[in-house]
Scaffold this motif. Structure first.
Motif, PDB file in Angstrom:
ATOM      1  N   MET A   1      47.679  46.293 -29.490  1.00  0.00           N
ATOM      2  CA  MET A   1      46.480  45.937 -30.216  1.00  0.00           C
ATOM      3  C   MET A   1      45.272  45.935 -29.274  1.00  0.00           C
ATOM      4  O   MET A   1      44.199  46.363 -29.661  1.00  0.00           O
ATOM      5  CB  MET A   1      46.682  44.556 -30.849  1.00  0.00           C
ATOM      6  CG  MET A   1      45.510  44.073 -31.600  1.00  0.00           C
ATOM      7  SD  MET A   1      45.476  44.842 -33.206  1.00  0.00           S
ATOM      8  CE  MET A   1      44.299  43.877 -34.001  1.00  0.00           C
ATOM      9  N   LYS A   2      45.496  45.438 -28.072  1.00  0.00           N
ATOM     10  CA  LYS A   2      44.415  45.361 -27.099  1.00  0.00           C
ATOM     11  C   LYS A   2      43.915  46.763 -26.748  1.00  0.00           C
ATOM     12  O   LYS A   2      42.713  46.990 -26.651  1.00  0.00           O
ATOM     13  CB  LYS A   2      44.924  44.627 -25.857  1.00  0.00           C
ATOM     14  CG  LYS A   2      43.859  44.354 -24.844  1.00  0.00           C
ATOM     15  CD  LYS A   2      44.260  43.309 -23.813  1.00  0.00           C
ATOM     16  CE  LYS A   2      45.514  43.674 -23.070  1.00  0.00           C
ATOM     17  NZ  LYS A   2      45.795  42.787 -21.942  1.00  0.00           N
ATOM     18  N   TYR A   3      44.852  47.717 -26.613  1.00  0.00           N
ATOM     19  CA  TYR A   3      44.458  49.082 -26.270  1.00  0.00           C
ATOM     20  C   TYR A   3      43.798  49.790 -27.447  1.00  0.00           C
ATOM     21  O   TYR A   3      42.905  50.627 -27.247  1.00  0.00           O
ATOM     22  CB  TYR A   3      45.680  49.879 -25.785  1.00  0.00           C
ATOM     23  CG  TYR A   3      46.210  49.364 -24.460  1.00  0.00           C
ATOM     24  CD1 TYR A   3      45.449  49.477 -23.311  1.00  0.00           C
ATOM     25  CD2 TYR A   3      47.460  48.766 -24.380  1.00  0.00           C
ATOM     26  CE1 TYR A   3      45.930  49.002 -22.089  1.00  0.00           C
ATOM     27  CE2 TYR A   3      47.950  48.294 -23.179  1.00  0.00           C
ATOM     28  CZ  TYR A   3      47.179  48.415 -22.031  1.00  0.00           C
ATOM     29  OH  TYR A   3      47.640  47.942 -20.845  1.00  0.00           O
ATOM     30  N   ALA A   4      44.203  49.479 -28.637  1.00  0.00           N
ATOM     31  CA  ALA A   4      43.607  50.105 -29.815  1.00  0.00           C
ATOM     32  C   ALA A   4      42.142  49.699 -29.950  1.00  0.00           C
ATOM     33  O   ALA A   4      41.275  50.514 -30.280  1.00  0.00           O
ATOM     34  CB  ALA A   4      44.395  49.718 -31.059  1.00  0.00           C
ATOM     35  N   LEU A   5      41.839  48.437 -29.696  1.00  0.00           N
ATOM     36  CA  LEU A   5      40.463  47.937 -29.787  1.00  0.00           C
ATOM     37  C   LEU A   5      39.599  48.560 -28.694  1.00  0.00           C
ATOM     38  O   LEU A   5      38.459  48.990 -28.943  1.00  0.00           O
ATOM     39  CB  LEU A   5      40.443  46.409 -29.674  1.00  0.00           C
ATOM     40  CG  LEU A   5      39.100  45.733 -29.874  1.00  0.00           C
ATOM     41  CD1 LEU A   5      38.556  46.039 -31.259  1.00  0.00           C
ATOM     42  CD2 LEU A   5      39.233  44.239 -29.684  1.00  0.00           C
ATOM     43  N   LEU A   6      40.148  48.674 -27.482  1.00  0.00           N
ATOM     44  CA  LEU A   6      39.408  49.300 -26.391  1.00  0.00           C
ATOM     45  C   LEU A   6      39.181  50.782 -26.671  1.00  0.00           C
ATOM     46  O   LEU A   6      38.102  51.322 -26.401  1.00  0.00           O
ATOM     47  CB  LEU A   6      40.159  49.124 -25.069  1.00  0.00           C
ATOM     48  CG  LEU A   6      40.045  47.750 -24.427  1.00  0.00           C
ATOM     49  CD1 LEU A   6      40.949  47.668 -23.203  1.00  0.00           C
ATOM     50  CD2 LEU A   6      38.614  47.478 -24.019  1.00  0.00           C
ATOM     51  N   SER A   7      40.228  51.444 -27.208  1.00  0.00           N
ATOM     52  CA  SER A   7      40.094  52.874 -27.520  1.00  0.00           C
ATOM     53  C   SER A   7      39.049  53.095 -28.608  1.00  0.00           C
ATOM     54  O   SER A   7      38.236  54.023 -28.531  1.00  0.00           O
ATOM     55  CB  SER A   7      41.444  53.440 -27.975  1.00  0.00           C
ATOM     56  OG  SER A   7      42.378  53.338 -26.932  1.00  0.00           O
ATOM     57  N   ALA A   8      39.025  52.275 -29.625  1.00  0.00           N
ATOM     58  CA  ALA A   8      38.042  52.395 -30.696  1.00  0.00           C
ATOM     59  C   ALA A   8      36.635  52.159 -30.163  1.00  0.00           C
ATOM     60  O   ALA A   8      35.683  52.873 -30.525  1.00  0.00           O
ATOM     61  CB  ALA A   8      38.362  51.410 -31.812  1.00  0.00           C
ATOM     62  N   ALA A   9      36.478  51.176 -29.300  1.00  0.00           N
ATOM     63  CA  ALA A   9      35.169  50.896 -28.708  1.00  0.00           C
ATOM     64  C   ALA A   9      34.706  52.068 -27.843  1.00  0.00           C
ATOM     65  O   ALA A   9      33.528  52.445 -27.850  1.00  0.00           O
ATOM     66  CB  ALA A   9      35.220  49.619 -27.891  1.00  0.00           C
ATOM     67  N   LEU A  10      35.633  52.678 -27.105  1.00  0.00           N
ATOM     68  CA  LEU A  10      35.300  53.813 -26.257  1.00  0.00           C
ATOM     69  C   LEU A  10      34.896  55.025 -27.108  1.00  0.00           C
ATOM     70  O   LEU A  10      33.906  55.704 -26.802  1.00  0.00           O
ATOM     71  CB  LEU A  10      36.491  54.169 -25.358  1.00  0.00           C
ATOM     72  CG  LEU A  10      36.290  55.344 -24.403  1.00  0.00           C
ATOM     73  CD1 LEU A  10      35.174  55.037 -23.409  1.00  0.00           C
ATOM     74  CD2 LEU A  10      37.575  55.673 -23.679  1.00  0.00           C
TER      75      LEU A  10
END
Length: 66
Positions: A1-10
């Motif tokens: 979940m943490k990586y999905a949020l960072l990926s979406a923000a990027l």
């Protein structure tokens, strides 16, 4: 979940950075007027004109009284 949020923000950051940005700048107030420049040099004198035509002959005087 943490990586999905960072990926979406990027992805959103890169997507917004790729958009064309048009910046309209408004001109500011005019600055103070500068000092007046020095006077230019005097121009050269023109050429002398041609001589005029001779004037008409004058009237003859009256004959002297006797």
């Amino acid at each position: 979940m943490k990586y999905a949020l960072l990926s979406a923000a990027l992805v959103m950051t890169l997507g917004l950075a790729a958009c064309e940005k048009t910046v309209v700048t408004q001109p500011g107030p005019a600055g103070a007027t500068g000092a007046t420049g020095s006077t230019g040099s005097t121009g050269s004198s023109g050429a002398t004109g041609a001589t005029g035509s001779t004037g008409a002959a004058g009237k003859t005087g009256d004959a002297p009284a006797k």
